[in-house]
Design a protein around this motif. Sequence first.
Motif, PDB file in Angstrom:
ATOM      1  N   ARG A  72       2.213   1.541  -3.530  1.00 45.68           N
ATOM      2  CA  ARG A  72       1.186   1.986  -4.474  1.00 45.68           C
ATOM      3  C   ARG A  72       0.925   3.479  -4.361  1.00 45.68           C
ATOM      4  O   ARG A  72       0.704   4.164  -5.358  1.00 45.68           O
ATOM      5  CB  ARG A  72      -0.112   1.211  -4.250  1.00 45.68           C
ATOM      6  N   SER A  73       0.970   4.015  -3.140  1.00 48.50           N
ATOM      7  CA  SER A  73       0.710   5.447  -2.968  1.00 48.50           C
ATOM      8  C   SER A  73       1.767   6.284  -3.684  1.00 48.50           C
ATOM      9  O   SER A  73       1.451   7.297  -4.321  1.00 48.50           O
ATOM     10  CB  SER A  73       0.654   5.806  -1.478  1.00 48.50           C
TER      11      SER A  73
ATOM     12  N   ASP B 284       0.824  -1.208   0.000  1.00 46.34           N
ATOM     13  CA  ASP B 284       0.000   0.000   0.000  1.00 46.34           C
ATOM     14  C   ASP B 284       0.862   1.265   0.000  1.00 46.34           C
ATOM     15  O   ASP B 284       0.538   2.252  -0.671  1.00 46.34           O
ATOM     16  CB  ASP B 284      -0.940  -0.005   1.203  1.00 46.34           C
TER      17      ASP B 284
END
Length: 388
Positions: A184-185, A181
């Motif tokens: 991905r950010s 995550d």
Amino acid sequence: MTFSLARPDDVVLEIDLAAVRANFRYVAALVGPYVTVAAVVKSDAYGLGLVNIAKALIETGCDLLFVANLDEAILLRSRFGRIAIAVFRDEFDRFGGFYQSYGLIPVVNNCKELHAVCAAGEAQTYFLNVETGFSRFGLSVGDIHRNYLLRTFERCRPSILLSHLACGECIWDETNVLQRDRFRSVYDLLRPTGGSLAASAGVWLGKSYHFDMVRVGSALYGIDTAGVQATRLQPVVKLRARILDVRDVPAGEAVGYAATFRTIRSSRVAIVGIGYKHGLPWSCANKIAVRMGNHSAPSIGRISMEYIMIDITDVPAGHCIPGTFVELLTEDFTVNDLAAAAGVSPQETLTRLGAGCTRKYVNSCSSSAGFTANRSMAAMSSPSRAER
């Protein structure tokens, strides 16, 4: 004047290049046509020989190699003129001239390197490493955001965004989700040409970890770190060592240092010319056996620097003649099994064996049919984004 004797090799590590090719194709088939498979050949291709392994992979369709440092990169460039070569760590701010002269791709690991790459101009391709939870190299997420606000990435956009999973072999570990995550950010913020989070173990975590590229090292060499399911990776290495002497040992006698083994019967013991000097783990003493034809003989006593002892009492004499070989790694007892017996990592075991043994290359594996070719790095495009 130097003097040397021509001696036969007492220890041979046999490396199956066809198995390396098959493993590459297998991973390519798993991740699919929109994900590039890059090969990690650092540390002399895990001890198996940088040039020979790279040649086999390039012939199979691999078009991006990752190496540890500039020494390895320049060696590869001298042999393979057109392949893309990325360097995990040698500071661009110090050695930028070498990167540019040899057409190499730096992996940028800190802000100082980032600014040096930007100063080099738009022509300099680079990969950007972001720290997501491994705590080794890479710009922090805060560093990324600060440079984004300064419009650094508008001046020099990274070609590939990288990070590295700390617990890729543990499918249920929440660290994987956290790192994915975070990655991905940053990936969505910078929108690089491609992203690469997963190394070998991460391939089996699923498509949400693949992004545009996976960086495969261990899996190519037959090391199974998936921790998820049985894989179809081919064993790449076999190991054999020569019997140097055979002797009779009475019952109750010590064998080797510290008398960790004592005979319980009158025994025949063979001395085999391999030890921890060659990379055989010291901690596998009294835990492994060797193959001699269709027979097995246990290793007894401690592993010495250059020798092991094996109990051949129950092995026919025809298999025990000094000068003949015993097999330590086979298709049925792989480097993964040896490492497990010793309580060490298979990567460490393979790298040490490769550095300490005479290497012999063969092409015997035939299990590569049906695997798809690698997608070219140059062909990265929007379909993989759309799939996500």
